[in-house]
Enzyme design. Sequence first.
Site, PDB file in Angstrom:
ATOM      1  N   ASP A 147      -6.836   3.197   4.337  1.00  0.00           N
ATOM      2  CA  ASP A 147      -7.922   2.235   4.200  1.00  0.00           C
ATOM      3  C   ASP A 147      -8.325   1.841   5.617  1.00  0.00           C
ATOM      4  O   ASP A 147      -7.463   1.546   6.453  1.00  0.00           O
ATOM      5  CB  ASP A 147      -7.468   0.992   3.431  1.00  0.00           C
ATOM      6  CG  ASP A 147      -7.129   1.310   1.989  1.00  0.00           C
ATOM      7  OD1 ASP A 147      -7.944   1.974   1.331  1.00  0.00           O
ATOM      8  OD2 ASP A 147      -6.061   0.887   1.519  1.00  0.00           O
TER       9      ASP A 147
ATOM     10  N   ASP B  14      -7.878   0.205  -9.090  1.00  0.00           N
ATOM     11  CA  ASP B  14      -7.012  -0.681  -8.322  1.00  0.00           C
ATOM     12  C   ASP B  14      -6.515  -1.767  -9.263  1.00  0.00           C
ATOM     13  O   ASP B  14      -7.315  -2.385  -9.980  1.00  0.00           O
ATOM     14  CB  ASP B  14      -7.777  -1.325  -7.165  1.00  0.00           C
ATOM     15  CG  ASP B  14      -8.193  -0.319  -6.094  1.00  0.00           C
ATOM     16  OD1 ASP B  14      -7.744   0.834  -6.151  1.00  0.00           O
ATOM     17  OD2 ASP B  14      -8.967  -0.716  -5.207  1.00  0.00           O
TER      18      ASP B  14
END
Length: 147
Positions: free
Chosen positions: A133, A11
Site C-alpha cells: 500500500d 477489506d
Amino acid sequence: MDINFIIPAIDLIEGKCVRLSQGNYDEQKIYRDDPVETAIRLEQAGFKRLHLVDLDGARSRQLRHLSFLEDIASKTNLQVDFGGGINDKEGVRSVLDAGASMVTIGSLAVKSPGLLQEWINDFGADHFFIGADVKDGKVKIHGWQED
C-alpha cells in the site's frame, strides 16, 4: 473487457466489507455486511480471484477473520489470496489450511525479508503474493499505520 485481469478486493473490519479513505480507520465506508455473500456475487459476475484483507488483523498484527476465508473458500471456487495479521509460520499454515491459494505479505516483506524467504523455501513461491500500500510515495505497513 476481460475481467480475468481484474482482482477484486474485500477489506474486512469487524466482519464487514469496508473501504478506508487513504488508510484512515476513522474514515471507513461500509459497503456490505456479508463478505461471504459479496464473494459469491463476485464469482457469479465472472471473477476467478479475490484479494481478501483482514484489516483488523493487519492493525493488531494477529489473524482475526479466518472464518470468513474458510466460508468463502468452501462456498466459492474463487482463488483467494489472504493478507493481514500473518506474522509466523503457523499463521501462513492456518491461512493456507483455511482455503487460501496464496498468502498476501506486505509489512513482513518490508520488515523481515529473511523470514519471508524462509516461508517461501518452506511453502513454495507460488503460495505468496507480495502486496504494498502506497501513500505520498511511501510504502505503508501494519494496516496503513506506519511508513
